[in-house]
Design an enzyme around this catalytic site. Structure first.
Site, mmCIF file in Angstrom:
data_model
loop_
_atom_site.group_PDB
_atom_site.id
_atom_site.type_symbol
_atom_site.label_atom_id
_atom_site.label_comp_id
_atom_site.label_asym_id
_atom_site.label_seq_id
_atom_site.Cartn_x
_atom_site.Cartn_y
_atom_site.Cartn_z
ATOM 1 N N ASP A 23 0.865 -1.190 0.000
ATOM 2 C CA ASP A 23 0.000 0.000 0.000
ATOM 3 C C ASP A 23 0.893 1.228 0.000
ATOM 4 O O ASP A 23 2.106 1.140 0.241
ATOM 5 C CB ASP A 23 -0.903 -0.005 1.249
ATOM 6 N N SER A 24 0.283 2.381 -0.210
ATOM 7 C CA SER A 24 1.032 3.631 -0.181
ATOM 8 C C SER A 24 1.491 3.974 1.237
ATOM 9 O O SER A 24 2.360 4.819 1.414
ATOM 10 C CB SER A 24 0.153 4.760 -0.710
ATOM 11 N N CYS A 86 -3.720 -0.962 -2.084
ATOM 12 C CA CYS A 86 -3.970 0.464 -2.281
ATOM 13 C C CYS A 86 -4.972 0.656 -3.425
ATOM 14 O O CYS A 86 -4.763 0.132 -4.528
ATOM 15 C CB CYS A 86 -2.642 1.132 -2.636
ATOM 16 N N GLU A 165 -5.288 8.939 9.202
ATOM 17 C CA GLU A 165 -3.836 8.900 9.475
ATOM 18 C C GLU A 165 -3.505 9.474 10.849
ATOM 19 O O GLU A 165 -2.517 9.127 11.468
ATOM 20 C CB GLU A 165 -3.092 9.748 8.435
ATOM 21 N N CYS A 197 -11.093 3.445 -0.506
ATOM 22 C CA CYS A 197 -9.769 3.902 -0.077
ATOM 23 C C CYS A 197 -9.403 3.141 1.195
ATOM 24 O O CYS A 197 -10.266 2.925 2.060
ATOM 25 C CB CYS A 197 -9.806 5.403 0.201
ATOM 26 N N HIS A 199 -7.974 4.021 3.716
ATOM 27 C CA HIS A 199 -8.083 4.780 4.950
ATOM 28 C C HIS A 199 -9.514 4.978 5.440
ATOM 29 O O HIS A 199 -9.725 5.545 6.494
ATOM 30 C CB HIS A 199 -7.436 6.156 4.774
HETATM 31 N N1 DGL Z 1 -3.799 3.880 0.012
HETATM 32 C C1 DGL Z 1 -4.445 4.945 -0.710
HETATM 33 C C2 DGL Z 1 -5.687 4.413 -1.406
HETATM 34 O O1 DGL Z 1 -6.281 3.429 -1.007
HETATM 35 C C3 DGL Z 1 -4.881 6.076 0.187
HETATM 36 C C4 DGL Z 1 -3.852 7.049 0.602
HETATM 37 C C5 DGL Z 1 -3.043 7.687 -0.509
HETATM 38 O O2 DGL Z 1 -3.438 8.711 -1.084
HETATM 39 O O3 DGL Z 1 -1.978 7.151 -0.750
HETATM 40 O O4 DGL Z 1 -6.089 4.973 -2.381
#
Ligand code: DGL
Length: 281
Positions: A23-24, A86, A165, A197, A199
């Site tokens: 993931d990011s 992600c 976050e 997403c 998050h």
């Molecule tokens: N992990 C990213 C997503 O699910 C969310 C956070 C980001 O912008 O990196 O899109």
């Protein structure tokens, strides 16, 4: 480099190898949490690209390059399967990396889209995600492929990422932001809302209260874990050996943050997090 790394993907003891998840940042832990719950015999290797977070505001070209490096790192860890946890990377890079590598992969878009189509009764579905995910229309396209008559409404909710976050998961500010964003969705008379997403699942309570009980929330993390399970099963890759698995966590910036914030995203206590230089991949 990727082709060379790809060669390491052989069939030897395949089912006993770990599942790689990337993931990011921290958010992909919501997917890890569900994978661990649904597949208790599996070991997970997680990479959170915290040093290059966020992905949601970057171009598709950059996301593709980052995703390729993340896959190279996971293949080096000898994983048998990759979960692109992600949403932004799934939307903008999954097709690209699938063409390059032979290792099987799933993203979070298809599972979330399928579940939403299954749940909706009135054919009106909302999708919330990062700017990149919404701009790609990936969820919309995936749902319309299943049923072209659906009405799908996308909305970028970037502030939800910062709230999650920072552990703002049930605070006044979270409700204010959610009410402001979701006003649009309420007007669309949707009966299903995809949390597109990584998050957003920690904000489920807030989003649920704002949207009301009649709107079903689809958590892609949960749906993705079910698809991972089904796919591993179909491919004969399920690990049937019962033994305590030590999951491994890697990041591309300071490990302390993942340890501290992980409680909002995963049930397991994360004791050890290792920092790597992702630019080497
Ligand atoms: N992990 C990213 C997503 O699910 C969310 C956070 C980001 O912008 O990196 O899109």
């Amino acid at each position: 480099m990727s082709i060379q790394k790809n060669r390491k993907y052989s069939n030897k003891n395949l089912s006993e190898r770990p599942i790689g998840v990337f993931d990011s940042g921290i958010g992909g832990l919501t997917v890890v949490s569900q994978v661990i719950r649904q597949l208790p015999n599996e070991q997970v290797i997680y990479f959170g690209d915290t040093g290059r977070f966020p992905y949601g505001i970057r171009s598709a070209e950059v996301i593709k390059r980052f995703s390729r490096q993340n896959v190279n790192f996971l293949i080096e860890q000898n994983v048998k399967f990759i979960v692109v946890a992600c949403n932004t990377a799934s939307a903008q890079a999954l097709d690209y990396i699938r063409r390059i590598y032979t290792i099987p992969m799933v993203g979070v878009i298809e599972p979330g889209a399928k579940a939403a189509v299954r749940y909706t009764k009135n054919g009106r579905i909302g999708v919330i995600g990062t700017e990149g995910t919404i701009a790609s229309s990936s969820y919309t396209k995936a749902m319309l492929r299943i049923n072209p008559k659906l009405k799908v409404f996308g909305l970028a909710c970037p502030l939800f990422v910062s709230l999650a976050e920072n552990g703002y998961i049930d605070k006044k500010a979270s409700y204010l932001v959610a009410e402001d964003y979701l006003e649009f969705m309420k007007k669309k008379n949707i009966d299903t809302l995809v949390l597109g997403c990584t998050h957003y699942p920690p904000l489920k309570k807030v989003i649920g209260k704002v949207m009301g009980k009649k709107v079903h929330l689809v958590d892609s993390a949960n749906e993705t874990a079910s698809i991972v399970k089904q796919t591993l099963f179909k491919m004969g890759l399920i690990n049937s050996r019962k033994k305590t698995r030590r999951h491994k966590f890697y990041v591309s910036d300071t490990p302390a943050r993942l340890k501290k914030m992980s409680k909002y995203f995963v049930d397991t206590t994360i004791k050890k997090v290792v920092r790597i230089d992702i630019n080497k991949y």
